[in-house]
Design a protein around this motif. Structure first.
Motif, PDB file in Angstrom:
ATOM      1  N   ILE A 144       0.842  -1.196   0.000  1.00 12.24           N
ATOM      2  CA  ILE A 144       0.000   0.000   0.000  1.00 12.24           C
ATOM      3  C   ILE A 144       0.879   1.249   0.000  1.00 12.24           C
ATOM      4  CG2 ILE A 144      -2.006  -1.095   1.067  1.00 12.24           C
ATOM      5  CD1 ILE A 144      -1.132  -0.003   3.769  1.00 12.24           C
ATOM      6  N   SER A 145       0.266   2.389  -0.275  1.00 11.65           N
ATOM      7  CA  SER A 145       1.024   3.641  -0.398  1.00 11.65           C
ATOM      8  C   SER A 145       1.138   4.407   0.916  1.00 11.65           C
ATOM      9  CB  SER A 145       0.381   4.537  -1.461  1.00 11.65           C
ATOM     10  OG  SER A 145      -0.941   4.865  -1.081  1.00 11.65           O
ATOM     11  N   GLN A 146       0.492   3.935   1.980  1.00 10.11           N
ATOM     12  CA  GLN A 146       0.609   4.574   3.288  1.00 10.11           C
ATOM     13  C   GLN A 146       1.058   3.534   4.312  1.00 10.11           C
ATOM     14  OE1 GLN A 146      -2.312   4.659   1.511  1.00 10.11           O
ATOM     15  NE2 GLN A 146      -3.521   3.124   2.567  1.00 10.11           N
ATOM     16  N   GLN A 147       1.361   3.990   5.532  1.00 11.31           N
ATOM     17  CA  GLN A 147       1.936   3.094   6.533  1.00 11.31           C
ATOM     18  C   GLN A 147       0.899   2.338   7.354  1.00 11.31           C
ATOM     19  OE1 GLN A 147       4.349   6.048   8.504  1.00 11.31           O
ATOM     20  NE2 GLN A 147       6.157   5.385   7.392  1.00 11.31           N
ATOM     21  N   ALA A 148      -0.371   2.633   7.149  1.00 13.81           N
ATOM     22  CA  ALA A 148      -1.429   1.948   7.889  1.00 13.81           C
ATOM     23  C   ALA A 148      -2.566   1.596   6.943  1.00 13.81           C
ATOM     24  CB  ALA A 148      -1.945   2.830   9.018  1.00 13.81           C
ATOM     25  N   MET A 149      -3.250   0.515   7.273  1.00 18.69           N
ATOM     26  CA  MET A 149      -4.383   0.059   6.477  1.00 18.69           C
ATOM     27  C   MET A 149      -5.647   0.756   6.950  1.00 18.69           C
ATOM     28  SD  MET A 149      -3.424  -3.997   6.469  1.00 18.69           S
ATOM     29  CE  MET A 149      -4.244  -4.465   4.953  1.00 18.69           C
ATOM     30  N   SER A 150      -6.646   0.804   6.085  1.00 19.32           N
ATOM     31  CA  SER A 150      -7.941   1.364   6.479  1.00 19.32           C
ATOM     32  C   SER A 150      -8.644   0.374   7.403  1.00 19.32           C
ATOM     33  CB  SER A 150      -8.811   1.636   5.257  1.00 19.32           C
ATOM     34  OG  SER A 150      -9.279   0.417   4.696  1.00 19.32           O
ATOM     35  N   HIS A 151      -9.620   0.863   8.122  1.00 16.59           N
ATOM     36  CA  HIS A 151     -10.405   0.035   9.037  1.00 16.59           C
ATOM     37  C   HIS A 151     -10.997  -1.168   8.288  1.00 16.59           C
ATOM     38  CE1 HIS A 151     -12.534  -0.550  12.823  1.00 16.59           C
ATOM     39  NE2 HIS A 151     -13.612  -0.798  12.129  1.00 16.59           N
ATOM     40  N   ALA A 152     -11.523  -0.920   7.104  1.00 17.23           N
ATOM     41  CA  ALA A 152     -12.140  -1.998   6.311  1.00 17.23           C
ATOM     42  C   ALA A 152     -11.095  -2.996   5.805  1.00 17.23           C
ATOM     43  CB  ALA A 152     -12.908  -1.407   5.134  1.00 17.23           C
ATOM     44  N   GLU A 153      -9.943  -2.510   5.338  1.00 17.99           N
ATOM     45  CA  GLU A 153      -8.896  -3.394   4.809  1.00 17.99           C
ATOM     46  C   GLU A 153      -8.382  -4.369   5.858  1.00 17.99           C
ATOM     47  OE1 GLU A 153      -6.437  -0.822   1.508  1.00 17.99           O
ATOM     48  OE2 GLU A 153      -6.213  -0.235   3.606  1.00 17.99           O
ATOM     49  N   ARG A 154      -8.311  -3.912   7.100  1.00 15.20           N
ATOM     50  CA  ARG A 154      -7.707  -4.727   8.158  1.00 15.20           C
ATOM     51  C   ARG A 154      -8.744  -5.531   8.927  1.00 15.20           C
ATOM     52  NH1 ARG A 154      -6.771  -3.368  12.976  1.00 15.20           N
ATOM     53  NH2 ARG A 154      -4.538  -3.672  12.789  1.00 15.20           N
ATOM     54  N   GLY A 155     -10.030  -5.331   8.631  1.00 15.62           N
ATOM     55  CA  GLY A 155     -11.079  -6.080   9.323  1.00 15.62           C
ATOM     56  C   GLY A 155     -11.421  -5.515  10.685  1.00 15.62           C
ATOM     57  N   GLY A 156     -11.234  -4.215  10.879  1.00 12.56           N
ATOM     58  CA  GLY A 156     -11.559  -3.566  12.144  1.00 12.56           C
ATOM     59  C   GLY A 156     -10.469  -3.755  13.199  1.00 12.56           C
ATOM     60  N   CYS A 157     -10.836  -3.483  14.428  1.00 13.92           N
ATOM     61  CA  CYS A 157      -9.923  -3.670  15.565  1.00 13.92           C
ATOM     62  C   CYS A 157     -10.090  -5.102  16.072  1.00 13.92           C
ATOM     63  CB  CYS A 157     -10.240  -2.653  16.665  1.00 13.92           C
ATOM     64  SG  CYS A 157      -9.115  -2.737  18.065  1.00 13.92           S
ATOM     65  N   VAL A 158      -9.010  -5.884  16.022  1.00 21.58           N
ATOM     66  CA  VAL A 158      -9.091  -7.316  16.293  1.00 21.58           C
ATOM     67  C   VAL A 158      -7.922  -7.732  17.190  1.00 21.58           C
ATOM     68  CG1 VAL A 158      -9.098  -9.605  15.213  1.00 21.58           C
ATOM     69  CG2 VAL A 158     -10.132  -7.684  14.014  1.00 21.58           C
ATOM     70  N   PHE A 159      -8.184  -8.651  18.115  1.00 20.07           N
ATOM     71  CA  PHE A 159      -7.136  -9.167  18.996  1.00 20.07           C
ATOM     72  C   PHE A 159      -6.921 -10.679  18.811  1.00 20.07           C
ATOM     73  CE2 PHE A 159      -8.795  -5.409  21.304  1.00 20.07           C
ATOM     74  CZ  PHE A 159      -7.632  -4.659  21.324  1.00 20.07           C
ATOM     75  N   THR A 160      -7.226 -11.197  17.637  1.00 20.61           N
ATOM     76  CA  THR A 160      -7.094 -12.616  17.341  1.00 20.61           C
ATOM     77  C   THR A 160      -5.633 -13.055  17.399  1.00 20.61           C
ATOM     78  OG1 THR A 160      -9.008 -12.472  15.901  1.00 20.61           O
ATOM     79  CG2 THR A 160      -7.619 -14.420  15.661  1.00 20.61           C
ATOM     80  N   GLU A 161      -5.382 -14.178  18.051  1.00 21.76           N
ATOM     81  CA  GLU A 161      -4.030 -14.704  18.217  1.00 21.76           C
ATOM     82  C   GLU A 161      -3.809 -15.916  17.324  1.00 21.76           C
ATOM     83  OE1 GLU A 161      -2.906 -15.100  22.384  1.00 21.76           O
ATOM     84  OE2 GLU A 161      -4.215 -13.402  22.885  1.00 21.76           O
ATOM     85  N   VAL A 162      -3.976 -15.689  16.007  1.00 18.72           N
ATOM     86  CA  VAL A 162      -3.769 -16.735  15.004  1.00 18.72           C
ATOM     87  C   VAL A 162      -3.092 -16.093  13.810  1.00 18.72           C
ATOM     88  CG1 VAL A 162      -4.867 -18.405  13.470  1.00 18.72           C
ATOM     89  CG2 VAL A 162      -5.811 -18.027  15.750  1.00 18.72           C
ATOM     90  N   GLY A 163      -2.007 -16.708  13.345  1.00 21.03           N
ATOM     91  CA  GLY A 163      -1.329 -16.220  12.151  1.00 21.03           C
ATOM     92  C   GLY A 163      -2.032 -16.708  10.894  1.00 21.03           C
ATOM     93  N   PHE A 164      -1.873 -15.976   9.786  1.00 21.69           N
ATOM     94  CA  PHE A 164      -2.480 -16.391   8.530  1.00 21.69           C
ATOM     95  C   PHE A 164      -1.777 -17.659   8.033  1.00 21.69           C
ATOM     96  CE2 PHE A 164       1.114 -13.846   7.053  1.00 21.69           C
ATOM     97  CZ  PHE A 164       1.562 -14.548   5.951  1.00 21.69           C
ATOM     98  N   SER A 165      -2.472 -18.374   7.153  1.00 19.39           N
ATOM     99  CA  SER A 165      -1.851 -19.581   6.576  1.00 19.39           C
ATOM    100  C   SER A 165      -1.936 -19.544   5.067  1.00 19.39           C
ATOM    101  CB  SER A 165      -2.527 -20.838   7.110  1.00 19.39           C
ATOM    102  OG  SER A 165      -3.917 -20.797   6.934  1.00 19.39           O
TER     103      SER A 165
END
Length: 165
Positions: A144-165
Motif C-alpha cells: 500500500i502507499s501509506q503506513q497503515a491500512m484502512s479500518h475496512a482493509e484490516r477487518g476492524g480492531c481485532v485481537f485474534t491470536e492466530v497467524g495467517f496460513s
C-alpha cells in the motif's frame, strides 16, 4: 513451527516471538487497539492490535514516495506486571498512535526472566515487565502507499491470536 510466510514481502512466517526480537522493528507501526487480558494465571497479557510494516519499498522513478508491505498483527506480551504509561493528547486532537521504537531492557534487579519492555510512541509511552511476546500476522502483507491500512482493509480492531496460513 509456523511455516506460513509471504515471499514477495519478505515475511518468512506468520507468528514471531521475542526470540526474533533482533530481526523485528516496530517503527511507525500504527496501534489500533490495546487490551489488558486476564489469562486465568496470576499475571495478565498486554495485547496490541497494530499495522506492522513488514518492509519499506523505495520509490522507483518517477515515483517519489515510499510504499509499504503492511499486515494487521496482534502483539501479545505475556505475564505482564509493573505496567505504567502516558498518553499525551493535547489541544483536543487525538493523533494516530504510532510506535517509534520498542526496547527490551535488562532490569537492574537481576530478574532476567522478566525483561523490562519500553514502547516509545509519537503520542504515548508504555513501560512494563513481561516474560516475552508473540506477534501474530493475521493477514498476508499488502502493498500500500501509506503506513497503515484502512479500518475496512484490516477487518476492524481485532485481537485474534492466530497467524495467517
Amino acid at each position: 513451527m509456523d511455516n506460513s510466510g509471504h515471499q514477495e514481502s519478505g515475511l518468512s512466517k506468520s507468528v514471531w516471538s521475542d526470540a526474533d526480537f533482533e530481526e523485528m522493528g516496530w517503527h511507525d507501526a500504527t496501534v489500533h487497539g490495546l487490551s489488558v487480558q486476564a489469562t486465568g494465571k496470576i499475571l495478565p497479557h498486554l495485547v496490541l492490535d497494530l499495522d506492522y510494516i513488514v518492509r519499506w519499498v523505495n520509490p522507483v522513478p518517477p515515483e517519489t514516495h515510499f510504499s509499504f508491505w503492511v499486515s494487521p498483527a496482534t502483539l501479545v506480551f505475556e505475564d505482564v506486571w509493573d505496567l505504567e504509561g502516558d498518553l499525551a493528547f493535547k489541544g483536543g486532537w487525538i493523533p494516530d498512535l504510532e510506535i517509534d521504537s520498542l526496547h527490551r531492557l535488562v532490569p537492574d534487579d537481576g530478574r532476567q526472566d522478566q525483561p523490562l519492555w519500553h514502547i516509545e510512541g509519537h503520542a504515548f509511552e508504555l513501560k512494563f515487565r513481561a516474560s516475552g511476546y508473540r506477534q501474530y500476522f493475521r493477514q498476508a502483507p499488502t502493498l500500500i502507499s501509506q503506513q497503515a491500512m484502512s479500518h475496512a482493509e484490516r477487518g476492524g480492531c481485532v485481537f485474534t491470536e492466530v497467524g495467517f496460513s
